[in-house]
Design a protein around this motif. Structure first.
Motif, PDB file in Angstrom:
ATOM      1  N   MET A 155      90.334 138.497   9.027  1.00  0.00           N
ATOM      2  CA  MET A 155      91.410 137.934   8.263  1.00  0.00           C
ATOM      3  C   MET A 155      90.847 137.363   6.957  1.00  0.00           C
ATOM      4  O   MET A 155      89.752 136.823   6.932  1.00  0.00           O
ATOM      5  CB  MET A 155      92.100 136.838   9.086  1.00  0.00           C
ATOM      6  CG  MET A 155      93.271 136.225   8.376  1.00  0.00           C
ATOM      7  SD  MET A 155      94.171 134.973   9.337  1.00  0.00           S
ATOM      8  CE  MET A 155      94.629 135.885  10.779  1.00  0.00           C
ATOM      9  N   ILE A 156      91.613 137.500   5.903  1.00  0.00           N
ATOM     10  CA  ILE A 156      91.193 136.968   4.616  1.00  0.00           C
ATOM     11  C   ILE A 156      91.237 135.437   4.650  1.00  0.00           C
ATOM     12  O   ILE A 156      92.070 134.846   5.332  1.00  0.00           O
ATOM     13  CB  ILE A 156      92.080 137.525   3.475  1.00  0.00           C
ATOM     14  CG1 ILE A 156      91.439 137.271   2.121  1.00  0.00           C
ATOM     15  CG2 ILE A 156      93.479 136.959   3.539  1.00  0.00           C
ATOM     16  CD1 ILE A 156      92.102 138.019   0.993  1.00  0.00           C
ATOM     17  N   MET A 157      90.310 134.824   3.935  1.00  0.00           N
ATOM     18  CA  MET A 157      90.289 133.366   3.815  1.00  0.00           C
ATOM     19  C   MET A 157      90.667 133.014   2.381  1.00  0.00           C
ATOM     20  O   MET A 157      90.237 133.687   1.448  1.00  0.00           O
ATOM     21  CB  MET A 157      88.896 132.842   4.148  1.00  0.00           C
ATOM     22  CG  MET A 157      88.485 133.095   5.586  1.00  0.00           C
ATOM     23  SD  MET A 157      86.761 132.683   5.892  1.00  0.00           S
ATOM     24  CE  MET A 157      85.958 134.143   5.223  1.00  0.00           C
TER      25      MET A 157
ATOM     26  N   LEU B 157      89.310 145.998   6.059  1.00  0.00           N
ATOM     27  CA  LEU B 157      88.688 145.838   4.740  1.00  0.00           C
ATOM     28  C   LEU B 157      88.674 144.385   4.268  1.00  0.00           C
ATOM     29  O   LEU B 157      87.785 143.979   3.534  1.00  0.00           O
ATOM     30  CB  LEU B 157      89.412 146.692   3.694  1.00  0.00           C
ATOM     31  CG  LEU B 157      89.145 148.182   3.708  1.00  0.00           C
ATOM     32  CD1 LEU B 157      90.014 148.882   2.675  1.00  0.00           C
ATOM     33  CD2 LEU B 157      87.670 148.470   3.436  1.00  0.00           C
ATOM     34  N   LEU B 158      89.677 143.606   4.674  1.00  0.00           N
ATOM     35  CA  LEU B 158      89.775 142.231   4.189  1.00  0.00           C
ATOM     36  C   LEU B 158      89.253 141.196   5.178  1.00  0.00           C
ATOM     37  O   LEU B 158      89.265 140.004   4.885  1.00  0.00           O
ATOM     38  CB  LEU B 158      91.232 141.923   3.817  1.00  0.00           C
ATOM     39  CG  LEU B 158      91.778 142.724   2.638  1.00  0.00           C
ATOM     40  CD1 LEU B 158      93.251 142.409   2.407  1.00  0.00           C
ATOM     41  CD2 LEU B 158      90.972 142.492   1.374  1.00  0.00           C
ATOM     42  N   ASP B 159      88.738 141.648   6.311  1.00  0.00           N
ATOM     43  CA  ASP B 159      88.200 140.715   7.298  1.00  0.00           C
ATOM     44  C   ASP B 159      86.976 139.996   6.727  1.00  0.00           C
ATOM     45  O   ASP B 159      86.009 140.627   6.307  1.00  0.00           O
ATOM     46  CB  ASP B 159      87.824 141.458   8.584  1.00  0.00           C
ATOM     47  CG  ASP B 159      87.417 140.508   9.685  1.00  0.00           C
ATOM     48  OD1 ASP B 159      88.042 139.435   9.797  1.00  0.00           O
ATOM     49  OD2 ASP B 159      86.470 140.826  10.424  1.00  0.00           O
ATOM     50  N   GLY B 160      87.039 138.682   6.684  1.00  0.00           N
ATOM     51  CA  GLY B 160      85.923 137.885   6.171  1.00  0.00           C
ATOM     52  C   GLY B 160      85.880 137.777   4.659  1.00  0.00           C
ATOM     53  O   GLY B 160      85.007 137.112   4.102  1.00  0.00           O
ATOM     54  N   VAL B 161      86.822 138.403   3.959  1.00  0.00           N
ATOM     55  CA  VAL B 161      86.873 138.342   2.503  1.00  0.00           C
ATOM     56  C   VAL B 161      87.487 137.007   2.103  1.00  0.00           C
ATOM     57  O   VAL B 161      88.339 136.454   2.791  1.00  0.00           O
ATOM     58  CB  VAL B 161      87.693 139.526   1.937  1.00  0.00           C
ATOM     59  CG1 VAL B 161      87.969 139.370   0.461  1.00  0.00           C
ATOM     60  CG2 VAL B 161      86.956 140.825   2.208  1.00  0.00           C
TER      61      VAL B 161
ATOM     62  N   PHE C 124      91.987 135.175 -10.167  1.00  0.00           N
ATOM     63  CA  PHE C 124      91.747 135.326  -8.741  1.00  0.00           C
ATOM     64  C   PHE C 124      90.804 136.498  -8.491  1.00  0.00           C
ATOM     65  O   PHE C 124      90.877 137.517  -9.167  1.00  0.00           O
ATOM     66  CB  PHE C 124      93.067 135.549  -8.010  1.00  0.00           C
ATOM     67  CG  PHE C 124      93.990 134.369  -8.142  1.00  0.00           C
ATOM     68  CD1 PHE C 124      93.848 133.268  -7.310  1.00  0.00           C
ATOM     69  CD2 PHE C 124      94.974 134.347  -9.114  1.00  0.00           C
ATOM     70  CE1 PHE C 124      94.679 132.167  -7.445  1.00  0.00           C
ATOM     71  CE2 PHE C 124      95.811 133.256  -9.262  1.00  0.00           C
ATOM     72  CZ  PHE C 124      95.655 132.164  -8.418  1.00  0.00           C
ATOM     73  N   THR C 125      89.926 136.321  -7.540  1.00  0.00           N
ATOM     74  CA  THR C 125      88.975 137.366  -7.213  1.00  0.00           C
ATOM     75  C   THR C 125      88.753 137.403  -5.701  1.00  0.00           C
ATOM     76  O   THR C 125      88.953 136.400  -5.015  1.00  0.00           O
ATOM     77  CB  THR C 125      87.639 137.146  -7.959  1.00  0.00           C
ATOM     78  OG1 THR C 125      86.784 138.258  -7.742  1.00  0.00           O
ATOM     79  CG2 THR C 125      86.940 135.882  -7.535  1.00  0.00           C
ATOM     80  N   LEU C 126      88.368 138.563  -5.216  1.00  0.00           N
ATOM     81  CA  LEU C 126      88.037 138.732  -3.806  1.00  0.00           C
ATOM     82  C   LEU C 126      86.519 138.762  -3.683  1.00  0.00           C
ATOM     83  O   LEU C 126      85.855 139.590  -4.300  1.00  0.00           O
ATOM     84  CB  LEU C 126      88.642 140.026  -3.266  1.00  0.00           C
ATOM     85  CG  LEU C 126      90.175 140.082  -3.283  1.00  0.00           C
ATOM     86  CD1 LEU C 126      90.655 141.479  -2.898  1.00  0.00           C
ATOM     87  CD2 LEU C 126      90.780 139.035  -2.370  1.00  0.00           C
TER      88      LEU C 126
END
Length: 110
Positions: free
Chosen positions: A1-3, A76-80, A93-95
């Protein structure tokens, strides 16, 4: 999950609350989507305000707003980390911490 970092959450809340008031739409939230792929194979993401939530969306609560993305982006967004930066050469904003298969390594600026 994205943080979502605290700073990103605060900045998003300011932007989204203003847009909600302007559009008279309390359902607006941030959606992350695949914008395309670079010739090196990296995935490039986009962000938009969206009021259409699908039952399949992954929803991340970040203060008073939600970050939405489709199920195929979960891996793809896990841990991002969604971060807000305000530096001399970059503001927005940035990933961060994208997995290798989603990171651009061709040297092009995106």
């Amino acid at each position: 999950m994205i943080m979502v970092t605290e700073r990103a959450s605060q900045e998003l809340a300011l932007i989204i609350e203003a847009e909600r008031a302007k559009a008279n739409n309390t359902d607006l939230n941030l959606r992350i989507f695949v914008q395309g792929q670079c010739h090196c194979g990296a995935t490039h993401f986009g962000m938009t305000l969206d009021d259409d939530t699908s039952p399949n969306d992954t929803i991340v609560e970040a203060g008073t707003i939600q970050v939405l993305y489709e199920p195929e982006l979960v891996e793809l967004l896990d841990g991002v980390e969604l971060e807000y930066v305000d530096e001399t050469m970059q503001k927005g904003f940035t990933l961060k911490n994208l997995p290798e298969k989603a990171s651009c390594n061709c040297g092009h600026s995106h």
